[in-house]
Design a protein around this motif. Sequence first.
Motif, mmCIF file in Angstrom:
data_model
loop_
_atom_site.group_PDB
_atom_site.id
_atom_site.type_symbol
_atom_site.label_atom_id
_atom_site.label_comp_id
_atom_site.label_asym_id
_atom_site.label_seq_id
_atom_site.Cartn_x
_atom_site.Cartn_y
_atom_site.Cartn_z
ATOM 1 N N MET A 60 9.982 -30.710 69.031
ATOM 2 C CA MET A 60 9.394 -29.641 69.841
ATOM 3 C C MET A 60 9.392 -30.039 71.319
ATOM 4 S SD MET A 60 7.612 -27.022 68.184
ATOM 5 C CE MET A 60 6.165 -26.851 69.242
ATOM 6 N N ASP A 61 9.661 -31.321 71.568
ATOM 7 C CA ASP A 61 9.594 -31.851 72.927
ATOM 8 C C ASP A 61 10.948 -31.682 73.612
ATOM 9 O OD1 ASP A 61 9.646 -33.488 75.188
ATOM 10 O OD2 ASP A 61 8.184 -34.889 74.318
ATOM 11 N N ARG A 62 10.938 -30.972 74.708
ATOM 12 C CA ARG A 62 12.186 -30.657 75.400
ATOM 13 C C ARG A 62 12.949 -31.920 75.808
ATOM 14 N NH1 ARG A 62 11.636 -26.361 79.231
ATOM 15 N NH2 ARG A 62 9.641 -26.099 78.172
ATOM 16 N N VAL A 85 7.695 -24.026 63.586
ATOM 17 C CA VAL A 85 8.381 -25.024 64.412
ATOM 18 C C VAL A 85 9.877 -24.701 64.457
ATOM 19 C CG1 VAL A 85 9.097 -27.451 64.525
ATOM 20 C CG2 VAL A 85 6.705 -26.878 64.085
ATOM 21 N N LEU A 87 11.377 -21.816 64.066
ATOM 22 C CA LEU A 87 11.614 -20.623 64.889
ATOM 23 C C LEU A 87 11.465 -20.957 66.373
ATOM 24 C CD1 LEU A 87 9.704 -17.998 62.712
ATOM 25 C CD2 LEU A 87 12.176 -18.082 63.096
ATOM 26 N N PHE A 88 10.472 -21.763 66.671
ATOM 27 C CA PHE A 88 10.231 -22.180 68.059
ATOM 28 C C PHE A 88 11.465 -22.899 68.605
ATOM 29 C CE2 PHE A 88 8.940 -25.140 71.305
ATOM 30 C CZ PHE A 88 7.885 -24.551 71.990
ATOM 31 N N PHE A 91 14.500 -20.583 68.894
ATOM 32 C CA PHE A 91 14.367 -19.657 70.004
ATOM 33 C C PHE A 91 14.520 -20.377 71.345
ATOM 34 C CE2 PHE A 91 11.707 -16.425 72.363
ATOM 35 C CZ PHE A 91 12.702 -15.470 72.340
ATOM 36 N N LEU A 92 13.977 -21.603 71.387
ATOM 37 C CA LEU A 92 14.110 -22.419 72.594
ATOM 38 C C LEU A 92 15.579 -22.734 72.881
ATOM 39 C CD1 LEU A 92 11.808 -24.630 74.144
ATOM 40 C CD2 LEU A 92 13.616 -26.055 73.279
ATOM 41 N N THR A 95 17.278 -19.516 74.056
ATOM 42 C CA THR A 95 16.792 -19.005 75.336
ATOM 43 C C THR A 95 17.113 -19.934 76.503
ATOM 44 O OG1 THR A 95 14.927 -18.109 74.100
ATOM 45 C CG2 THR A 95 14.763 -18.011 76.476
ATOM 46 N N LEU A 96 16.810 -21.213 76.325
ATOM 47 C CA LEU A 96 16.935 -22.123 77.466
ATOM 48 C C LEU A 96 18.285 -22.843 77.520
ATOM 49 C CD1 LEU A 96 13.400 -23.762 77.656
ATOM 50 C CD2 LEU A 96 14.221 -21.694 78.776
ATOM 51 N N VAL A 114 11.373 -11.826 63.193
ATOM 52 C CA VAL A 114 11.054 -12.226 64.560
ATOM 53 C C VAL A 114 12.297 -12.653 65.353
ATOM 54 C CG1 VAL A 114 10.508 -14.702 64.629
ATOM 55 C CG2 VAL A 114 8.960 -13.082 65.651
ATOM 56 N N ARG A 118 18.640 -11.485 67.687
ATOM 57 C CA ARG A 118 18.592 -12.490 68.744
ATOM 58 C C ARG A 118 19.695 -13.532 68.560
ATOM 59 N NH1 ARG A 118 14.080 -12.206 71.822
ATOM 60 N NH2 ARG A 118 12.369 -11.003 70.937
ATOM 61 N N GLU B 83 3.946 -23.572 68.621
ATOM 62 C CA GLU B 83 4.898 -22.798 67.819
ATOM 63 C C GLU B 83 4.199 -21.624 67.137
ATOM 64 O OE1 GLU B 83 4.092 -25.938 67.298
ATOM 65 O OE2 GLU B 83 3.805 -26.425 65.193
ATOM 66 N N LEU B 86 3.637 -18.919 69.723
ATOM 67 C CA LEU B 86 4.884 -18.231 70.073
ATOM 68 C C LEU B 86 5.273 -17.227 68.995
ATOM 69 C CD1 LEU B 86 7.345 -18.250 72.186
ATOM 70 C CD2 LEU B 86 8.550 -19.400 70.346
ATOM 71 N N VAL B 87 5.286 -17.668 67.749
ATOM 72 C CA VAL B 87 5.705 -16.787 66.651
ATOM 73 C C VAL B 87 4.743 -15.598 66.533
ATOM 74 C CG1 VAL B 87 6.024 -16.619 64.149
ATOM 75 C CG2 VAL B 87 6.949 -18.578 65.391
ATOM 76 N N MET B 90 5.338 -13.170 69.403
ATOM 77 C CA MET B 90 6.589 -12.431 69.262
ATOM 78 C C MET B 90 6.488 -11.365 68.173
ATOM 79 S SD MET B 90 9.395 -15.423 69.879
ATOM 80 C CE MET B 90 10.806 -14.357 69.671
ATOM 81 N N LEU B 91 5.832 -11.715 67.085
ATOM 82 C CA LEU B 91 5.622 -10.725 66.023
ATOM 83 C C LEU B 91 4.795 -9.553 66.543
ATOM 84 C CD1 LEU B 91 4.769 -12.914 62.894
ATOM 85 C CD2 LEU B 91 6.668 -11.312 63.065
ATOM 86 N N ILE B 95 7.456 -6.670 66.585
ATOM 87 C CA ILE B 95 7.408 -5.987 65.290
ATOM 88 C C ILE B 95 6.218 -5.031 65.229
ATOM 89 C CG2 ILE B 95 7.476 -6.329 62.766
ATOM 90 C CD1 ILE B 95 9.791 -7.695 64.295
ATOM 91 N N GLN B 109 4.623 -28.283 79.419
ATOM 92 C CA GLN B 109 6.066 -28.064 79.560
ATOM 93 C C GLN B 109 6.529 -26.778 78.877
ATOM 94 O OE1 GLN B 109 8.776 -30.706 77.671
ATOM 95 N NE2 GLN B 109 7.823 -30.585 75.679
ATOM 96 N N PHE B 113 8.806 -21.800 79.190
ATOM 97 C CA PHE B 113 9.526 -21.231 78.044
ATOM 98 C C PHE B 113 8.833 -19.968 77.530
ATOM 99 C CE2 PHE B 113 10.002 -21.650 73.238
ATOM 100 C CZ PHE B 113 11.107 -20.827 73.198
#
Lengths: 149, 234
Positions: A60-62, A85, A87-88, A91-92, A95-96, A114, A118, B83, B86-87, B90-91, B95, B109, B113
């Motif tokens: 999860m850490d960029r 996690v 999905l995060f 998506f990251l 997106t990034l 979700v 995408r 996380e 975020l989910v 977004m839902l 949705i 950080q 995002f």
Amino acid sequence: MAKTKQVKTVLVIGCGRMGASIASLASEENKDVTVVDIEEDSLKRLPASYGGNTLLGDGMDRDVLVRAGIKQADTIVAATDSDNVNLFIGFLAKTLYQTGNVVCRLYDNSKQTVVEDRDIDTICPPELSVRAFKDLIDEEVSPDGHQDS
Amino acid sequence: MAIKTRKIVISGGHKKVHYLLQSLAPSKHRIVVINKDKQFCKALSREFDGATIIHGDASEPDILEDAGIAGFDLAISLCNRDEDNLVISMLMRDIFDVKRTVALVNQPQNVEFFDEAGIDSTINSAKVIAGIIEQHAFTEKLRSFTPFENEELMLVDIEVPEDSPLLSKKISDIKVPEGAVINAIYRDQKAILPRSETMIEAKDRLIITTFKKARQKTVKAILEPNAKPKKRVF
């Protein structure tokens, strides 16, 4: 620009049974693979034949993702044991870092909505198992004609 | 002044939810709380009978479906994992057509995002606290801020430093930002009600009423030797 990249790079986040298998499969196919997991013991799941890289850290850490090569990755597979996690991270990446192929493993397939539209793919093992199971039953039943009526 | 009633769904969190419910309780807002902690849900439903409390994981679409929050005005996500927030956000937005999403972001950080992901507002405690510390480091002469009830106005109690640009100036000559008024001066433990000819001295304690939005400027005008407030008020 015209140069086509020969070796595909694959980043796998989460080295559980599925992550480890995908990583070793990709490495057998001569892809440039890196597996990230937050626990050292998980990385031991990789078979001795695994020829890719491993990185101990939080997916999860960029900073960890960048060190693992997310900027160059053609494919990223988010296969930790948490749907959110995965999905995060998916998506990251999209997106990034505009990663081309993004795949998230989900236990709960309803969360797939979700990331719909995408350009993020999802794999839901329970769903796949059920489908495979159904196919098996159908195969077994049909030839005997038990289900035909 | 009538406040429009809104439909608000709050996911995750503990103390923050409790506090939010307490402060929102007198309002007429329709509030739905979704939380994974069963005991906590029970306690909340005992304490707040005006709110709908649902035990479940707000990142599961089925739970949101049952909660009936589609089309709500505001979704606040207060989980302690980014996380999840975020989910959920977004839902809610994509949705369930919730109009506005606010999410707690635990890792600084991730703020950027979340912004990119289109979450309307993010709250990051580390950034908020850093901002407060910065303000305090800069304003060590500041004794207190007292917000008024409607929070539009604040009472500021501040000591005039030795290098203040206000020293040896008459009140009538002082340039204080628009929206601020010096109400009183404490000098050697005595209160003085300032008149136009009153001079400001070092170590004076000024009691100032200021609009909240002019607060920073007001404090700067008193503390910063080189500050040049634009508007002359006094």
